[in-house]
Write a protein that holds these residues in place. Structure first.
Motif, PDB file in Angstrom:
ATOM      1  N   LYS A  70       0.831  -1.202   0.000  1.00  0.00           N
ATOM      2  CA  LYS A  70       0.000   0.000   0.000  1.00  0.00           C
ATOM      3  C   LYS A  70       0.866   1.253   0.000  1.00  0.00           C
ATOM      4  CE  LYS A  70      -3.574   2.272   2.758  1.00  0.00           C
ATOM      5  NZ  LYS A  70      -4.334   2.200   4.014  1.00  0.00           N
ATOM      6  N   LYS A  71       1.887   1.266   0.853  1.00  0.00           N
ATOM      7  CA  LYS A  71       2.761   2.442   0.936  1.00  0.00           C
ATOM      8  C   LYS A  71       3.549   2.628  -0.365  1.00  0.00           C
ATOM      9  CE  LYS A  71       1.652   4.020   4.835  1.00  0.00           C
ATOM     10  NZ  LYS A  71       0.873   5.247   4.893  1.00  0.00           N
ATOM     11  N   SER A  72       4.009   1.513  -0.968  1.00  0.00           N
ATOM     12  CA  SER A  72       4.762   1.648  -2.208  1.00  0.00           C
ATOM     13  C   SER A  72       3.859   2.145  -3.326  1.00  0.00           C
ATOM     14  CB  SER A  72       5.449   0.332  -2.568  1.00  0.00           C
ATOM     15  OG  SER A  72       4.749  -0.388  -3.512  1.00  0.00           O
ATOM     16  N   GLU A  73       2.596   1.711  -3.326  1.00  0.00           N
ATOM     17  CA  GLU A  73       1.643   2.215  -4.319  1.00  0.00           C
ATOM     18  C   GLU A  73       1.386   3.703  -4.105  1.00  0.00           C
ATOM     19  OE1 GLU A  73      -3.007   1.551  -5.494  1.00  0.00           O
ATOM     20  OE2 GLU A  73      -1.885  -0.173  -4.774  1.00  0.00           O
ATOM     21  N   GLN A  74       1.250   4.115  -2.850  1.00  0.00           N
ATOM     22  CA  GLN A  74       1.048   5.526  -2.555  1.00  0.00           C
ATOM     23  C   GLN A  74       2.264   6.353  -2.975  1.00  0.00           C
ATOM     24  OE1 GLN A  74       0.181   5.519   1.634  1.00  0.00           O
ATOM     25  NE2 GLN A  74      -2.009   5.114   1.327  1.00  0.00           N
ATOM     26  N   LEU A  75       3.471   5.843  -2.706  1.00  0.00           N
ATOM     27  CA  LEU A  75       4.682   6.553  -3.107  1.00  0.00           C
ATOM     28  C   LEU A  75       4.794   6.641  -4.619  1.00  0.00           C
ATOM     29  CD1 LEU A  75       7.293   5.184  -0.558  1.00  0.00           C
ATOM     30  CD2 LEU A  75       6.388   7.496  -0.695  1.00  0.00           C
ATOM     31  N   HIS A  76       4.462   5.541  -5.305  1.00  0.00           N
ATOM     32  CA  HIS A  76       4.518   5.544  -6.766  1.00  0.00           C
ATOM     33  C   HIS A  76       3.532   6.568  -7.331  1.00  0.00           C
ATOM     34  CE1 HIS A  76       5.069   4.097 -10.814  1.00  0.00           C
ATOM     35  NE2 HIS A  76       3.759   3.932 -10.931  1.00  0.00           N
ATOM     36  N   HIS A  77       2.329   6.590  -6.756  1.00  0.00           N
ATOM     37  CA  HIS A  77       1.321   7.548  -7.211  1.00  0.00           C
ATOM     38  C   HIS A  77       1.797   8.983  -6.961  1.00  0.00           C
ATOM     39  CE1 HIS A  77      -2.558   9.214  -8.236  1.00  0.00           C
ATOM     40  NE2 HIS A  77      -2.598   9.828  -7.064  1.00  0.00           N
ATOM     41  N   ALA A  78       2.364   9.229  -5.794  1.00  0.00           N
ATOM     42  CA  ALA A  78       2.866  10.564  -5.466  1.00  0.00           C
ATOM     43  C   ALA A  78       3.992  10.963  -6.409  1.00  0.00           C
ATOM     44  CB  ALA A  78       3.344  10.608  -4.018  1.00  0.00           C
ATOM     45  N   GLU A  79       4.873  10.012  -6.710  1.00  0.00           N
ATOM     46  CA  GLU A  79       5.983  10.289  -7.626  1.00  0.00           C
ATOM     47  C   GLU A  79       5.459  10.609  -9.024  1.00  0.00           C
ATOM     48  OE1 GLU A  79       9.934   8.051  -9.444  1.00  0.00           O
ATOM     49  OE2 GLU A  79       8.640   7.016  -8.030  1.00  0.00           O
ATOM     50  N   GLN A  80       4.488   9.812  -9.496  1.00  0.00           N
ATOM     51  CA  GLN A  80       3.912  10.057 -10.828  1.00  0.00           C
ATOM     52  C   GLN A  80       3.230  11.425 -10.867  1.00  0.00           C
ATOM     53  OE1 GLN A  80       4.283   8.288 -13.563  1.00  0.00           O
ATOM     54  NE2 GLN A  80       5.569   6.862 -12.459  1.00  0.00           N
ATOM     55  N   SER A  81       2.532  11.754  -9.795  1.00  0.00           N
ATOM     56  CA  SER A  81       1.856  13.047  -9.723  1.00  0.00           C
ATOM     57  C   SER A  81       2.866  14.194  -9.747  1.00  0.00           C
ATOM     58  CB  SER A  81       1.012  13.110  -8.458  1.00  0.00           C
ATOM     59  OG  SER A  81       0.426  14.368  -8.320  1.00  0.00           O
ATOM     60  N   ALA A  82       3.953  14.031  -8.998  1.00  0.00           N
ATOM     61  CA  ALA A  82       4.989  15.078  -8.965  1.00  0.00           C
ATOM     62  C   ALA A  82       5.647  15.236 -10.324  1.00  0.00           C
ATOM     63  CB  ALA A  82       6.034  14.741  -7.900  1.00  0.00           C
ATOM     64  N   VAL A  83       5.929  14.118 -10.992  1.00  0.00           N
ATOM     65  CA  VAL A  83       6.555  14.182 -12.313  1.00  0.00           C
ATOM     66  C   VAL A  83       5.612  14.856 -13.302  1.00  0.00           C
ATOM     67  CG1 VAL A  83       7.310  12.761 -14.263  1.00  0.00           C
ATOM     68  CG2 VAL A  83       8.122  12.256 -11.971  1.00  0.00           C
ATOM     69  N   ALA A  84       4.324  14.487 -13.255  1.00  0.00           N
ATOM     70  CA  ALA A  84       3.348  15.089 -14.178  1.00  0.00           C
ATOM     71  C   ALA A  84       3.224  16.590 -13.931  1.00  0.00           C
ATOM     72  CB  ALA A  84       2.000  14.410 -14.014  1.00  0.00           C
ATOM     73  N   THR A  85       3.170  16.981 -12.664  1.00  0.00           N
ATOM     74  CA  THR A  85       3.052  18.403 -12.339  1.00  0.00           C
ATOM     75  C   THR A  85       4.298  19.163 -12.794  1.00  0.00           C
ATOM     76  OG1 THR A  85       1.720  17.844 -10.415  1.00  0.00           O
ATOM     77  CG2 THR A  85       2.694  20.031 -10.448  1.00  0.00           C
ATOM     78  N   ALA A  86       5.471  18.604 -12.542  1.00  0.00           N
ATOM     79  CA  ALA A  86       6.716  19.260 -12.964  1.00  0.00           C
ATOM     80  C   ALA A  86       6.790  19.343 -14.480  1.00  0.00           C
ATOM     81  CB  ALA A  86       7.915  18.501 -12.407  1.00  0.00           C
ATOM     82  N   SER A  87       6.377  18.268 -15.149  1.00  0.00           N
ATOM     83  CA  SER A  87       6.406  18.257 -16.603  1.00  0.00           C
ATOM     84  C   SER A  87       5.488  19.327 -17.181  1.00  0.00           C
ATOM     85  CB  SER A  87       6.011  16.877 -17.117  1.00  0.00           C
ATOM     86  OG  SER A  87       5.945  16.880 -18.520  1.00  0.00           O
ATOM     87  N   GLU A  88       4.273  19.417 -16.614  1.00  0.00           N
ATOM     88  CA  GLU A  88       3.330  20.423 -17.098  1.00  0.00           C
ATOM     89  C   GLU A  88       3.858  21.827 -16.871  1.00  0.00           C
ATOM     90  OE1 GLU A  88      -0.397  19.728 -15.208  1.00  0.00           O
ATOM     91  OE2 GLU A  88      -0.671  17.772 -16.168  1.00  0.00           O
ATOM     92  N   SER A  89       4.411  22.073 -15.694  1.00  0.00           N
ATOM     93  CA  SER A  89       4.898  23.423 -15.396  1.00  0.00           C
ATOM     94  C   SER A  89       6.107  23.768 -16.255  1.00  0.00           C
ATOM     95  CB  SER A  89       5.219  23.570 -13.913  1.00  0.00           C
ATOM     96  OG  SER A  89       6.296  22.737 -13.551  1.00  0.00           O
ATOM     97  N   LEU A  90       6.999  22.800 -16.474  1.00  0.00           N
ATOM     98  CA  LEU A  90       8.153  23.072 -17.329  1.00  0.00           C
ATOM     99  C   LEU A  90       7.734  23.269 -18.780  1.00  0.00           C
ATOM    100  CD1 LEU A  90      10.884  20.659 -15.936  1.00  0.00           C
ATOM    101  CD2 LEU A  90      10.815  23.138 -15.786  1.00  0.00           C
ATOM    102  N   SER A  91       6.753  22.486 -19.214  1.00  0.00           N
ATOM    103  CA  SER A  91       6.277  22.617 -20.581  1.00  0.00           C
ATOM    104  C   SER A  91       5.668  23.990 -20.813  1.00  0.00           C
ATOM    105  CB  SER A  91       5.247  21.531 -20.881  1.00  0.00           C
ATOM    106  OG  SER A  91       4.717  21.711 -22.164  1.00  0.00           O
ATOM    107  N   SER A  92       4.827  24.442 -19.890  1.00  0.00           N
ATOM    108  CA  SER A  92       4.219  25.764 -20.054  1.00  0.00           C
ATOM    109  C   SER A  92       5.268  26.865 -19.932  1.00  0.00           C
ATOM    110  CB  SER A  92       3.101  25.972 -19.039  1.00  0.00           C
ATOM    111  OG  SER A  92       3.610  26.012 -17.736  1.00  0.00           O
ATOM    112  N   LEU A  93       6.240  26.694 -19.053  1.00  0.00           N
ATOM    113  CA  LEU A  93       7.312  27.668 -18.913  1.00  0.00           C
ATOM    114  C   LEU A  93       8.124  27.758 -20.200  1.00  0.00           C
ATOM    115  CD1 LEU A  93       8.911  29.550 -16.965  1.00  0.00           C
ATOM    116  CD2 LEU A  93      10.348  27.566 -16.479  1.00  0.00           C
ATOM    117  N   TYR A  94       8.462  26.588 -20.767  1.00  0.00           N
ATOM    118  CA  TYR A  94       9.214  26.559 -22.013  1.00  0.00           C
ATOM    119  C   TYR A  94       8.422  27.214 -23.135  1.00  0.00           C
ATOM    120  CZ  TYR A  94      10.905  24.698 -26.429  1.00  0.00           C
ATOM    121  OH  TYR A  94      11.336  24.575 -27.721  1.00  0.00           O
ATOM    122  N   GLU A  95       7.132  26.870 -23.225  1.00  0.00           N
ATOM    123  CA  GLU A  95       6.301  27.411 -24.302  1.00  0.00           C
ATOM    124  C   GLU A  95       6.179  28.925 -24.187  1.00  0.00           C
ATOM    125  OE1 GLU A  95       1.762  26.879 -25.782  1.00  0.00           O
ATOM    126  OE2 GLU A  95       2.839  25.061 -25.203  1.00  0.00           O
TER     127      GLU A  95
END
Length: 184
Positions: A70-95
């Motif tokens: 359960k904890k590893s699934e929660q960590l994986h989800h949190a990591e995916q969420s952080a990567v997606a958020t960072a990717s979106e913010s970097l993409s908009s910043l770059y654009e």
């Protein structure tokens, strides 16, 4: 006097207080402190633990495995969420930075887009050819190992034939040509 106090202490008798002390009858129940919350949560945890043991639903290894999963699934989800958020913010910043420097749908934008698409397709082709190269190397390695095995088998047959011709290998019966061909 101080002498009277010392005498009273020795005898075990204390002077009576001038005012009586009483606890407040109404305490402020809405006031929760860190320690009272900690105590309450600990008490609840202990009750749940006791119920688990009494109801025989206590499986420590399985529970630990489930907890870790359960904890590893929660960590994986949190990591995916952080990567997606960072990717979106970097993409908009770059654009935003890109289009502040370069006119949208202008000649430079079109040239850079064409260059980017060409470079990306070339990288994809190079990567695909590397995977093909790995397959080719694996196939060549398999063929080489099969060739070595067949070469060893052929050498063994040659030695057997040489020993039979030289008369060093004695058999119960004579070999005819057909048996020799089957052997080879």
């Amino acid at each position: 006097s101080p002498e009277d106090n010392i005498r009273l202490k020795r005898k075990g008798k204390w002077p009576k207080p001038k005012e009586t002390f009483q606890f407040e009858e109404s305490r402020n129940q809405s006031h929760n402190s860190y320690f009272s919350n900690l105590y309450e949560s600990y008490k609840i945890w202990c009750e749940q633990y006791r119920e688990m043991i009494e109801n025989r639903t206590f499986h420590p290894v399985q529970d630990i495995r489930n907890f870790v999963a359960k904890k590893s699934e929660q960590l994986h989800h949190a990591e995916q969420s952080a990567v997606a958020t960072a990717s979106e913010s970097l993409s908009s910043l770059y654009e935003n930075a890109y289009f502040t420097l370069i006119e949208r749908d202008g000649t430079i934008d079109k040239q850079l887009t064409a260059f980017s698409n060409t470079a990306q397709s070339q990288l994809v082709d190079a990567w695909s050819s590397m995977w093909m190269m790995k397959e080719r190397l694996r196939t060549a390695s398999d063929i080489s190992s099969q060739r070595k095995a067949l070469q060893n088998q052929l050498n063994g047959y040659r030695q057997t034939l040489a020993q039979m011709r030289g008369g060093k290998l004695r058999t119960a019966g004579q070999f005819d040509g057909r048996q020799m061909a089957d052997l080879m």
